[in-house]
Design a protein around this motif. Structure first.
Motif, PDB file in Angstrom:
ATOM      1  N   VAL A   1       0.962  -1.287  -0.108  1.00 53.90           N
ATOM      2  CA  VAL A   1      -0.014  -0.048   0.083  1.00 53.90           C
ATOM      3  C   VAL A   1       0.723   1.065  -0.083  1.00 53.90           C
ATOM      4  CG1 VAL A   1      -1.822   1.287   1.222  1.00 53.90           C
ATOM      5  CG2 VAL A   1      -2.201  -1.244   1.156  1.00 53.90           C
ATOM      6  N   LEU A   2       1.942   1.046   0.743  1.00 59.29           N
ATOM      7  CA  LEU A   2       3.132   2.454   0.818  1.00 59.29           C
ATOM      8  C   LEU A   2       3.217   2.673  -0.602  1.00 59.29           C
ATOM      9  CD1 LEU A   2       4.997   1.604   3.957  1.00 59.29           C
ATOM     10  CD2 LEU A   2       3.459   3.324   3.724  1.00 59.29           C
ATOM     11  N   GLU A   3       3.622   1.649  -1.392  1.00 57.47           N
ATOM     12  CA  GLU A   3       4.061   1.987  -2.848  1.00 57.47           C
ATOM     13  C   GLU A   3       2.813   2.560  -3.711  1.00 57.47           C
ATOM     14  OE1 GLU A   3       6.784   1.201  -4.372  1.00 57.47           O
ATOM     15  OE2 GLU A   3       7.996   0.671  -2.747  1.00 57.47           O
ATOM     16  N   HIS A   4       1.805   2.115  -3.473  1.00 56.85           N
ATOM     17  CA  HIS A   4       0.651   2.939  -4.022  1.00 56.85           C
ATOM     18  C   HIS A   4       0.695   4.375  -3.461  1.00 56.85           C
ATOM     19  CE1 HIS A   4      -0.574  -1.159  -5.129  1.00 56.85           C
ATOM     20  NE2 HIS A   4      -1.291  -0.653  -6.141  1.00 56.85           N
ATOM     21  N   LEU A   5       0.764   4.596  -2.194  1.00 55.74           N
ATOM     22  CA  LEU A   5       0.580   6.136  -1.843  1.00 55.74           C
ATOM     23  C   LEU A   5       1.649   6.882  -2.143  1.00 55.74           C
ATOM     24  CD1 LEU A   5      -0.153   4.937   2.101  1.00 55.74           C
ATOM     25  CD2 LEU A   5      -1.925   5.865   0.178  1.00 55.74           C
ATOM     26  N   LYS A   6       2.579   6.558  -2.925  1.00 54.60           N
ATOM     27  CA  LYS A   6       3.743   7.381  -3.388  1.00 54.60           C
ATOM     28  C   LYS A   6       3.077   8.282  -4.325  1.00 54.60           C
ATOM     29  CE  LYS A   6       7.734   4.367  -2.281  1.00 54.60           C
ATOM     30  NZ  LYS A   6       8.961   3.546  -2.851  1.00 54.60           N
ATOM     31  N   GLU A   7       2.108   7.998  -5.233  1.00 49.50           N
ATOM     32  CA  GLU A   7       1.513   8.689  -6.220  1.00 49.50           C
ATOM     33  C   GLU A   7       0.537   9.548  -5.493  1.00 49.50           C
ATOM     34  OE1 GLU A   7       0.129   6.187  -9.163  1.00 49.50           O
ATOM     35  OE2 GLU A   7       2.502   5.299  -9.636  1.00 49.50           O
ATOM     36  N   ASN A   8       0.277   9.767  -4.266  1.00 52.72           N
ATOM     37  CA  ASN A   8      -0.713  10.525  -3.812  1.00 52.72           C
ATOM     38  C   ASN A   8      -2.276  10.249  -4.089  1.00 52.72           C
ATOM     39  OD1 ASN A   8       1.258  11.857  -2.003  1.00 52.72           O
ATOM     40  ND2 ASN A   8       1.779  12.979  -3.608  1.00 52.72           N
ATOM     41  N   PRO A   9      -2.692   8.981  -4.073  1.00 54.76           N
ATOM     42  CA  PRO A   9      -4.157   8.806  -4.486  1.00 54.76           C
ATOM     43  C   PRO A   9      -4.922   9.245  -3.405  1.00 54.76           C
ATOM     44  CG  PRO A   9      -3.160   6.759  -3.625  1.00 54.76           C
ATOM     45  CD  PRO A   9      -1.961   7.764  -3.625  1.00 54.76           C
ATOM     46  N   PHE A  10      -6.392   9.356  -3.748  1.00 53.61           N
ATOM     47  CA  PHE A  10      -7.267   9.203  -2.817  1.00 53.61           C
ATOM     48  C   PHE A  10      -7.704   7.766  -2.445  1.00 53.61           C
ATOM     49  CE2 PHE A  10     -11.782   9.154  -1.660  1.00 53.61           C
ATOM     50  CZ  PHE A  10     -11.849  10.211  -0.642  1.00 53.61           C
ATOM     51  N   VAL A  11      -7.328   7.483  -1.137  1.00 48.93           N
ATOM     52  CA  VAL A  11      -7.643   5.952  -0.831  1.00 48.93           C
ATOM     53  C   VAL A  11      -8.980   5.860  -0.038  1.00 48.93           C
ATOM     54  CG1 VAL A  11      -6.877   4.137   0.441  1.00 48.93           C
ATOM     55  CG2 VAL A  11      -5.240   5.862  -0.516  1.00 48.93           C
ATOM     56  N   ILE A  12      -9.840   4.895  -0.619  1.00 51.68           N
ATOM     57  CA  ILE A  12     -11.187   4.494  -0.047  1.00 51.68           C
ATOM     58  C   ILE A  12     -11.162   3.072   0.137  1.00 51.68           C
ATOM     59  CG2 ILE A  12     -12.309   4.508  -2.134  1.00 51.68           C
ATOM     60  CD1 ILE A  12     -14.911   5.459  -0.895  1.00 51.68           C
ATOM     61  N   VAL A  13     -11.447   2.891   1.324  1.00 54.14           N
ATOM     62  CA  VAL A  13     -11.749   1.535   1.939  1.00 54.14           C
ATOM     63  C   VAL A  13     -12.953   0.972   2.117  1.00 54.14           C
ATOM     64  CG1 VAL A  13     -10.803  -0.334   3.331  1.00 54.14           C
ATOM     65  CG2 VAL A  13      -9.394   1.509   2.717  1.00 54.14           C
ATOM     66  N   PHE A  14     -13.720   0.046   1.511  1.00 55.00           N
ATOM     67  CA  PHE A  14     -15.028  -0.561   1.847  1.00 55.00           C
ATOM     68  C   PHE A  14     -14.785  -1.826   2.716  1.00 55.00           C
ATOM     69  CE2 PHE A  14     -15.316   1.684  -2.226  1.00 55.00           C
ATOM     70  CZ  PHE A  14     -16.407   2.409  -1.915  1.00 55.00           C
ATOM     71  N   ALA A  15     -15.198  -1.560   4.008  1.00 61.13           N
ATOM     72  CA  ALA A  15     -14.819  -2.572   4.788  1.00 61.13           C
ATOM     73  C   ALA A  15     -16.293  -3.225   5.205  1.00 61.13           C
ATOM     74  CB  ALA A  15     -14.194  -2.158   6.155  1.00 61.13           C
TER      75      ALA A  15
END
Length: 404
Positions: free
Chosen positions: A55-69
């Motif tokens: 997930v940290l690798e994805h966060l390098k591009e500063n995305p909007f993260v939404i988690v459906f739990a």
């Protein structure tokens, strides 16, 4: 010193048990609007730290993260089918074909990993999102799918959540170009540990999830999942969901297992044959609106097992010969104890409604038999070929054959 060692061993055992209990592997659907996710082995278990690094690798591009739990979810949920054979997640299955989607069947505590990333995390209920379609300004938004209804089957709830996830995702896509979406759960919904007995592993029922019912009575254990009935199966309509409360009673050499609900009563009569050591389902009678329906199992064989075994069947259906009434269980397991159940809390090994020689096995046997027959005929014909044992000698007397 021995006392201190015993205390230390006890503390370490308790600590290890607590670690096991807090570790859960749940599936994760993850896709990004920009980045193509790496493919992973289907049976690979991903640790909490490995998932955190991903997930940290994805966060390098500063995305909007939404988690459906979800509250509970397991890989088995994605294999479930309704009575029409449709999957519970049609929208996610379509989305899964996209190259930007990764399906991770076993991830260790993904929600906990997201909360330990050091990013700002905000949790919100799905009902609040669907009503306002407003999303808080945060690095990671967790949408809790906690809107279960009292009169709703879990099948229907998961289908509704499947549609809500895609709908909310499309709304977010209108406002953000770079999105990272995860669909996962807080806990696993299926728990089926393996106990080691007599140097081999057997599966036993330890816990019951939201859509399953496990009942222990005086003389019986019964487990079923997704019970429903249809009054007129010719209409091809969905069955009416029903939750049956089972009680049992013993009558001579029979055990009567009765399941009741507000709408329906089902009576199973099991008889025991002590001479051969088997029990068998003798009769099934369903009562609806004071009308009785005599039912039979649609399995290939009768419902029976050894007295020390249980019976199990997936997609167990009971239907009447001269009626359109049908009773359906997506999973069904039962075991009878004619001498009393005692302290038994789990099923023994099961007889399954699917025979040992299934259709693929019979197909393989048939093809092999045909090939063996052809090879046998060929070898027999080759062995029957006779070579000449007399030849004409040019220097000697010619061979004459007298013909009368």
């Amino acid at each position: 010193m021995s006392v201190c060692k015993s205390v230390l061993i006890l503390i370490s055992l308790l600590f290890s048990v607590s670690l096991v209990q807090c570790t859960e592997f749940v599936p994760v659907f993850m896709w990004s609007s920009n980045k193509v996710n790496e493919k992973v082995p289907a049976l690979h278990k991903i640790s909490q730290d490995s998932f955190k690094d991903d997930v940290l690798e994805h966060l390098k591009e500063n995305p909007f993260v939404i988690v459906f739990a979800e509250q509970t979810l397991s890989p088995e949920d994605f294999a479930q089918r309704d009575q029409k054979g449709a999957t519970l997640f049609p929208n996610l299955e379509k989305h899964k074909k996209n190259s930007k989607v990764s399906y991770l069947p076993y991830v260790q505590n993904p929600i906990k990993a997201l909360k330990h990333l050091g990013e700002e995390v905000t949790e919100i209920s799905v009902s609040d999102v669907t009503e306002s379609l407003q999303f808080p300004l945060t690095n990671i938004l967790i949408v809790d799918l906690n809107d279960a209804r009292d009169d709703e089957h879990r099948f229907d709830m998961l289908k509704r959540h499947d549609a809500a996830v895609i709908s909310i995702y499309k709304e977010i896509a209108k406002k953000h170009n770079n999105i990272l979406v995860l669909y996962t759960a807080h806990h696993t919904s299926w728990v089926a540990p393996e106990d080691v007995v007599s140097s081999r592993k057997i599966r036993s029922l330890l816990a019951v999830n939201e859509r399953s019912v496990f009942v222990k009575n005086n003389y019986s254990l019964i487990y079923y999942s997704e019970a429903s009935f249809v009054l007129d199966k010719s209409l091809n309509t969905n069955g009416t969901a029903v939750t049956l409360n089972f009680v049992d009673e013993k009558e001579n050499t029979s055990i009567i297992l009765t399941g009741t609900s507000d709408q329906l009563q089902v009576r199973f009569e099991f008889s025991s044959s002590t001479s051969v050591g088997y029990w068998i389902l003798k009769e099934v009678v369903a009562t609806y609106n004071n009308t009785e329906y005599n039912l039979n199992s649609t399995a290939l064989s009768d419902i029976y097992a050894l007295t020390t075994f249980s019976y199990h069947c997936g997609d167990q259906t009971f239907t009447g010969e001269n009626t359109n009434f049908e009773l359906y269980f997506s999973a069904f397991q039962v075991q009878l104890f004619f001498d009393g159940i005692g302290n038994v809390t789990k099923f023994s090994d099961a007889y399954d409604c699917v025979g040992f020689t299934s259709v693929p096995i019979w197909s393989g046997i048939f093809v092999t038999a045909v090939l063996l027959l052809i090879m046998t005929l060929g070898i027999t014909m080759m062995m029957d070929i006779k070579t000449m044992d007399r030849f004409d000698d040019a220097k000697g007397k010619t061979i004459t054959v007298n013909a009368e």
